[in-house]
Design an enzyme around this catalytic site. Sequence first.
Site, PDB file in Angstrom:
ATOM      1  N   LYS A 204      30.157  38.997 -31.812  1.00  0.00           N
ATOM      2  CA  LYS A 204      30.745  38.724 -30.499  1.00  0.00           C
ATOM      3  C   LYS A 204      30.520  37.260 -30.132  1.00  0.00           C
ATOM      4  O   LYS A 204      31.428  36.556 -29.728  1.00  0.00           O
ATOM      5  CB  LYS A 204      30.138  39.662 -29.451  1.00  0.00           C
ATOM      6  CG  LYS A 204      30.663  39.425 -28.055  1.00  0.00           C
ATOM      7  CD  LYS A 204      30.164  40.460 -27.074  1.00  0.00           C
ATOM      8  CE  LYS A 204      30.585  40.090 -25.663  1.00  0.00           C
ATOM      9  NZ  LYS A 204      30.141  41.037 -24.655  1.00  0.00           N
ATOM     10  N   GLU A 210      21.124  36.147 -37.825  1.00  0.00           N
ATOM     11  CA  GLU A 210      21.222  36.991 -39.014  1.00  0.00           C
ATOM     12  C   GLU A 210      22.623  36.938 -39.601  1.00  0.00           C
ATOM     13  O   GLU A 210      22.818  36.796 -40.816  1.00  0.00           O
ATOM     14  CB  GLU A 210      20.905  38.454 -38.660  1.00  0.00           C
ATOM     15  CG  GLU A 210      19.491  38.710 -38.168  1.00  0.00           C
ATOM     16  CD  GLU A 210      19.364  38.628 -36.655  1.00  0.00           C
ATOM     17  OE1 GLU A 210      20.048  37.765 -36.030  1.00  0.00           O
ATOM     18  OE2 GLU A 210      18.591  39.401 -36.082  1.00  0.00           O
ATOM     19  N   GLY A 264      28.676  44.575 -26.814  1.00  0.00           N
ATOM     20  CA  GLY A 264      28.490  44.725 -28.259  1.00  0.00           C
ATOM     21  C   GLY A 264      28.370  46.180 -28.681  1.00  0.00           C
ATOM     22  O   GLY A 264      29.033  46.626 -29.630  1.00  0.00           O
ATOM     23  N   ARG A 265      27.580  46.952 -27.968  1.00  0.00           N
ATOM     24  CA  ARG A 265      27.343  48.348 -28.382  1.00  0.00           C
ATOM     25  C   ARG A 265      28.496  49.275 -27.999  1.00  0.00           C
ATOM     26  O   ARG A 265      28.452  50.467 -28.291  1.00  0.00           O
ATOM     27  CB  ARG A 265      26.011  48.835 -27.822  1.00  0.00           C
ATOM     28  CG  ARG A 265      25.836  48.627 -26.331  1.00  0.00           C
ATOM     29  CD  ARG A 265      24.366  48.708 -25.918  1.00  0.00           C
ATOM     30  NE  ARG A 265      24.153  48.393 -24.512  1.00  0.00           N
ATOM     31  CZ  ARG A 265      23.946  47.167 -24.037  1.00  0.00           C
ATOM     32  NH1 ARG A 265      23.937  46.131 -24.847  1.00  0.00           N
ATOM     33  NH2 ARG A 265      23.745  46.962 -22.742  1.00  0.00           N
ATOM     34  N   GLU A 350      19.309  50.147 -25.668  1.00  0.00           N
ATOM     35  CA  GLU A 350      19.662  48.791 -25.226  1.00  0.00           C
ATOM     36  C   GLU A 350      20.361  48.854 -23.868  1.00  0.00           C
ATOM     37  O   GLU A 350      20.224  47.952 -23.047  1.00  0.00           O
ATOM     38  CB  GLU A 350      20.555  48.090 -26.275  1.00  0.00           C
ATOM     39  CG  GLU A 350      20.700  46.594 -26.039  1.00  0.00           C
ATOM     40  CD  GLU A 350      21.256  45.841 -27.247  1.00  0.00           C
ATOM     41  OE1 GLU A 350      20.491  45.448 -28.147  1.00  0.00           O
ATOM     42  OE2 GLU A 350      22.483  45.652 -27.303  1.00  0.00           O
ATOM     43  N   HIS A 381      12.905  69.121 -42.721  1.00  0.00           N
ATOM     44  CA  HIS A 381      11.834  68.974 -43.704  1.00  0.00           C
ATOM     45  C   HIS A 381      10.993  67.735 -43.433  1.00  0.00           C
ATOM     46  O   HIS A 381      10.227  67.308 -44.293  1.00  0.00           O
ATOM     47  CB  HIS A 381      12.437  68.934 -45.110  1.00  0.00           C
ATOM     48  CG  HIS A 381      13.217  70.185 -45.414  1.00  0.00           C
ATOM     49  ND1 HIS A 381      12.636  71.340 -45.857  1.00  0.00           N
ATOM     50  CD2 HIS A 381      14.530  70.471 -45.250  1.00  0.00           C
ATOM     51  CE1 HIS A 381      13.565  72.281 -46.002  1.00  0.00           C
ATOM     52  NE2 HIS A 381      14.723  71.780 -45.633  1.00  0.00           N
ATOM     53  N   LYS A 508      14.129  36.391 -29.824  1.00  0.00           N
ATOM     54  CA  LYS A 508      15.042  35.506 -30.576  1.00  0.00           C
ATOM     55  C   LYS A 508      14.606  34.052 -30.414  1.00  0.00           C
ATOM     56  O   LYS A 508      14.579  33.289 -31.383  1.00  0.00           O
ATOM     57  CB  LYS A 508      16.473  35.620 -30.019  1.00  0.00           C
ATOM     58  CG  LYS A 508      17.235  36.876 -30.399  1.00  0.00           C
ATOM     59  CD  LYS A 508      18.682  36.748 -29.896  1.00  0.00           C
ATOM     60  CE  LYS A 508      19.401  38.072 -29.892  1.00  0.00           C
ATOM     61  NZ  LYS A 508      20.709  38.026 -29.240  1.00  0.00           N
TER      62      LYS A 508
HETATM   63  O1  F6P Z   1      20.530  42.772 -30.315  1.00  0.00           O
HETATM   64  C1  F6P Z   1      21.108  41.985 -29.356  1.00  0.00           C
HETATM   65  C2  F6P Z   1      22.580  41.813 -29.516  1.00  0.00           C
HETATM   66  O2  F6P Z   1      22.992  40.870 -28.597  1.00  0.00           O
HETATM   67  C3  F6P Z   1      23.364  43.109 -29.360  1.00  0.00           C
HETATM   68  O3  F6P Z   1      23.605  43.436 -28.047  1.00  0.00           O
HETATM   69  C4  F6P Z   1      24.577  42.820 -30.156  1.00  0.00           C
HETATM   70  O4  F6P Z   1      25.273  43.980 -30.454  1.00  0.00           O
HETATM   71  C5  F6P Z   1      23.973  42.137 -31.353  1.00  0.00           C
HETATM   72  O5  F6P Z   1      22.923  41.346 -30.814  1.00  0.00           O
HETATM   73  C6  F6P Z   1      24.897  41.300 -32.169  1.00  0.00           C
HETATM   74  O6  F6P Z   1      25.467  40.274 -31.428  1.00  0.00           O
HETATM   75  P1  F6P Z   1      26.751  39.497 -31.908  1.00  0.00           P
HETATM   76  O7  F6P Z   1      27.852  40.483 -32.029  1.00  0.00           O
HETATM   77  O8  F6P Z   1      27.016  38.472 -30.864  1.00  0.00           O
HETATM   78  O9  F6P Z   1      26.444  38.880 -33.240  1.00  0.00           O
END
Ligand code: F6P
Length: 539
Positions: A204, A210, A264-265, A350, A381, A508
């Site tokens: 987003k 990452e 995002g979620r 979240e 199990h 972060k």
């Molecule tokens: O974990 C925090 C967060 O901001 C989530 O809300 C989001 O889904 C995720 O990181 C990934 O963010 P992005 O889509 O901006 O890479």
Amino acid sequence: MTLDAAWTAFEAAAHATEAAPTRIVDLFSAEPDRLRRFSVEAAGLSVDLSKQALTAAGLEAGLALVRTAKVEAARGRMFEGFAINTSEGRAVLHPALRAPDGAAYTALGEPVSGEVEGVRGRMKALADDLRSGAVRGATGEAFKAVVHIGIGGSDLGPRLVWEALRPLDGPIELRFVANVDGGEIAAALHGLDPRSTLVVLVSKTFTTQETLANANVARAWLAGTLGEADAGKHLAAVSAAPDKAVAFGVAEDRVFGFADWVGGRFSIWSAVGLSCAIGLGYARFAEFLAGAAAMDAHFLEAPLERNAPVLMALAEVWNRNGLGRAVRAVVPYAQRLRLLPDFLQQLEMESNGKRVTREGAPVARATAVAVFGDAGTNGQHAFFQMLHQGTDIIPVDIVLAARGEGSSDMNAKLLANGIAQAEALMVGRSEAEVRAELEAKGMDAAEIATLAPQRTFPGDRPSTTIVMDALEPQALGALIALYEHKVFVEGVLWGINSFDQWGVELGKTLAVRILGELEGGALLPHDPSTAALIGRLKG
Ligand code: F6P
């Protein structure tokens, strides 16, 4: 009635069940209409809450709470595109993403449905062209694999949907990479040929550490075979910051946007679902959207007392706030849904893991529960021992698909297990019954005295059972949307903003500072434990 008075009345109804306990199983005779009242049909799903501890009196008090909290008005503000994500000044409009063509949603007064349909059209065109081979890679080969790179909401939904619906044989295979751990991307790329692989970068913000780290590895992998100039032809991106994706090197016509009113979620319904649309074919992706739209209609139209998200939220706050239960297990009896608990962890924790209200005051009551789980029967199990006989009572969601994959014999076994667990959790097995059985086997009294308590099941442990006809796209869409709206209702009841996530920021920021130290930069002041760890781990 004030909101606090409504909460107090609701909690008092729960506390009354502790003062004069009635076992859940006995509620069926005490409340003859219980099964009908606590079972609802919603968008093709049957939701049975009758094995919850929520009583008829509790339901009445809960519905009064929902009315007093003005959940219906809040729901209206969400669907009408007001800035209900108050800390970020954003609308929350994921239902607009799955509405049929011709809808007229607005966000903060601006029309959005035309733009949504435009992006869907581009997604469909790319999915169709990749699957048919009309669009090919730089060397002329057809695409056979998509590597989806994203994390959190940019990963969990697509991964769940693909796992749930992937064909055994399809023209295009999907692989997912989320973690900033070189092992994950190495495994995802292993065995793939860059000439027939499309890498889809999903973020987003397009700033997530990452995802950018993995994107760089993937681009270098492409360039290693295709050359720098052609690597870009094997990239696509999905982002609410499309300019950043273009700056990274993705061709403009391969960048798919979505708006800041998509959390995002809650984003699987947007272009974040592009990889799934490619892997499943657009028609199945569209059915998935339609299932969620049907749940939106149910949430908007069903009366509160027959409204599945509302009832599920009430069962949750009864357990959480009335009875102090802080954990919930989610157990889908479908191997293909084994990622559902992971997805719900982000959606629920979240969204509602908040300790202050929208106005910034401390919340009056405990909020989100911790969610965990696994596919049934595997979970049986592993952690079911604790569900049946542990000291904590952990409510369980059980998801069943009437028609499963493979032989009907195997599916019957799967279903029998799911049904049996819900029954065992509720009914239990009394010590008297266990004693009688051991006596019948001729065991001596001393041994019975030791063993019988260990073999007793207290029962009275609540569960919700959700049944779908089959794990098809529509049902999956409806199921996810059901949980989304449950989360929404809970957030309104607790007075929190379910749509921001400030709690992920501090870690972060500190990680960026510590990265500098690990990579040889000047050491910064830390507590002794953190300083020792950095000393131990820096290169
Ligand atoms: O974990 C925090 C967060 O901001 C989530 O809300 C989001 O889904 C995720 O990181 C990934 O963010 P992005 O889509 O901006 O890479």
